[in-house]
Design an enzyme around this catalytic site. Structure first.
Site, mmCIF file in Angstrom:
data_model
loop_
_atom_site.group_PDB
_atom_site.id
_atom_site.type_symbol
_atom_site.label_atom_id
_atom_site.label_comp_id
_atom_site.label_asym_id
_atom_site.label_seq_id
_atom_site.Cartn_x
_atom_site.Cartn_y
_atom_site.Cartn_z
ATOM 1 N N ILE A 36 -62.860 49.579 -41.741
ATOM 2 C CA ILE A 36 -63.092 49.501 -43.182
ATOM 3 C C ILE A 36 -62.800 50.845 -43.868
ATOM 4 O O ILE A 36 -62.530 50.886 -45.068
ATOM 5 C CB ILE A 36 -64.553 49.029 -43.434
ATOM 6 C CG1 ILE A 36 -64.697 48.353 -44.769
ATOM 7 C CG2 ILE A 36 -65.557 50.154 -43.264
ATOM 8 C CD1 ILE A 36 -66.004 47.582 -44.923
ATOM 9 N N ASN A 93 -66.294 56.629 -29.201
ATOM 10 C CA ASN A 93 -67.420 57.535 -29.391
ATOM 11 C C ASN A 93 -68.658 56.927 -28.745
ATOM 12 O O ASN A 93 -68.900 55.724 -28.870
ATOM 13 C CB ASN A 93 -67.665 57.741 -30.888
ATOM 14 C CG ASN A 93 -66.474 58.367 -31.585
ATOM 15 O OD1 ASN A 93 -65.861 59.284 -31.048
ATOM 16 N ND2 ASN A 93 -66.124 57.867 -32.761
ATOM 17 N N GLU A 101 -71.570 55.899 -34.505
ATOM 18 C CA GLU A 101 -72.352 55.375 -35.639
ATOM 19 C C GLU A 101 -72.815 53.949 -35.381
ATOM 20 O O GLU A 101 -73.919 53.578 -35.761
ATOM 21 C CB GLU A 101 -71.513 55.410 -36.919
ATOM 22 C CG GLU A 101 -71.352 56.806 -37.475
ATOM 23 C CD GLU A 101 -70.427 56.863 -38.677
ATOM 24 O OE1 GLU A 101 -70.039 55.778 -39.186
ATOM 25 O OE2 GLU A 101 -70.087 57.977 -39.081
ATOM 26 N N HIS A 106 -66.915 50.086 -29.051
ATOM 27 C CA HIS A 106 -65.646 49.838 -29.750
ATOM 28 C C HIS A 106 -64.649 50.910 -29.372
ATOM 29 O O HIS A 106 -65.007 52.064 -29.148
ATOM 30 C CB HIS A 106 -65.824 49.790 -31.272
ATOM 31 C CG HIS A 106 -66.629 50.920 -31.848
ATOM 32 N ND1 HIS A 106 -68.001 50.988 -31.738
ATOM 33 C CD2 HIS A 106 -66.256 52.033 -32.534
ATOM 34 C CE1 HIS A 106 -68.435 52.090 -32.330
ATOM 35 N NE2 HIS A 106 -67.388 52.744 -32.816
HETATM 36 P P1 AMP Z 1 -68.135 55.176 -34.645
HETATM 37 O O1 AMP Z 1 -68.482 56.407 -35.397
HETATM 38 O O2 AMP Z 1 -67.236 55.414 -33.468
HETATM 39 O O3 AMP Z 1 -69.379 54.373 -34.282
HETATM 40 O O4 AMP Z 1 -67.262 54.299 -35.628
HETATM 41 C C1 AMP Z 1 -67.723 53.223 -36.356
HETATM 42 C C2 AMP Z 1 -66.568 52.752 -37.218
HETATM 43 O O5 AMP Z 1 -66.891 51.479 -37.735
HETATM 44 C C3 AMP Z 1 -66.247 53.648 -38.412
HETATM 45 O O6 AMP Z 1 -64.885 54.077 -38.313
HETATM 46 C C4 AMP Z 1 -66.474 52.740 -39.622
HETATM 47 O O7 AMP Z 1 -65.554 52.975 -40.659
HETATM 48 C C5 AMP Z 1 -66.304 51.360 -39.003
HETATM 49 N N1 AMP Z 1 -66.990 50.267 -39.696
HETATM 50 C C6 AMP Z 1 -68.286 50.236 -40.093
HETATM 51 N N2 AMP Z 1 -68.556 49.046 -40.675
HETATM 52 C C7 AMP Z 1 -67.418 48.315 -40.625
HETATM 53 C C8 AMP Z 1 -67.047 47.007 -41.059
HETATM 54 N N3 AMP Z 1 -67.922 46.187 -41.668
HETATM 55 N N4 AMP Z 1 -65.774 46.587 -40.848
HETATM 56 C C9 AMP Z 1 -64.882 47.404 -40.239
HETATM 57 N N5 AMP Z 1 -65.166 48.640 -39.804
HETATM 58 C C10 AMP Z 1 -66.413 49.103 -40.008
#
Ligand code: AMP
Length: 122
Positions: A36, A93, A101, A106
């Site tokens: 996103i 991560n 996060e 993922h």
């Molecule tokens: P991380 O910091 O590796 O946990 O990355 C989490 C990722 O999820 C971030 O790049 C966010 O931009 C992405 N993200 C969070 N919510 C959504 C969503 N609803 N759809 C797509 N990506 C998302």
């Protein structure tokens, strides 16, 4: 004791269909969708459908079928996004130091431009 999995994390909600996603690929065990907040022209996330917190949880507890499906889906996503030829990066991560996060495993597939080298923060 293994850490518990938070059923209310955003990717669990995507898998339950409670939040929409921009799907790039879907298989029996995996889902890939566009980030996103993209950090590069191509930024796709690949997640297992099973409830795995992070890379070690998945490596230790997923079935071989889930692991094979996940890795093959990530490769297919890179190929179909058109970044396999010129190069791309796969990031996962994990935990606090990994600045994770969303607590559902993922892979970030990033490409479409020349990326900075490795780790910016000290
Ligand atoms: P991380 O910091 O590796 O946990 O990355 C989490 C990722 O999820 C971030 O790049 C966010 O931009 C992405 N993200 C969070 N919510 C959504 C969503 N609803 N759809 C797509 N990506 C998302």
């Amino acid at each position: 004791m293994p850490e518990s999995y938070d059923d209310e994390n955003v990717f669990a909600r995507i898998l339950r269909g409670e939040i929409p996603n921009d799907t790039a690929a879907e298989t029996e065990h995996s889902l890939a969708f566009r980030d996103i907040r993209p950090q590069a022209p191509t930024h796709v996330l690949v997640i297992p459908k099973g409830a795995y917190r992070d890379f070690t949880d998945f490596a230790e507890n997923a079935s071989e079928a889930e692991i094979v499906d996940f890795i093959r889906t990530a490769g297919r996503v890179a190929r179909e996004a058109g970044v396999a030829e010129e190069g791309f990066r796969v990031i996962s991560n994990a935990g606090t130091n990994g600045v994770q996060e969303v607590p559902h495993l993922h892979l970030h597939i990033l490409g479409g431009r020349r990326l900075g080298r490795m780790l910016p923060e000290r």
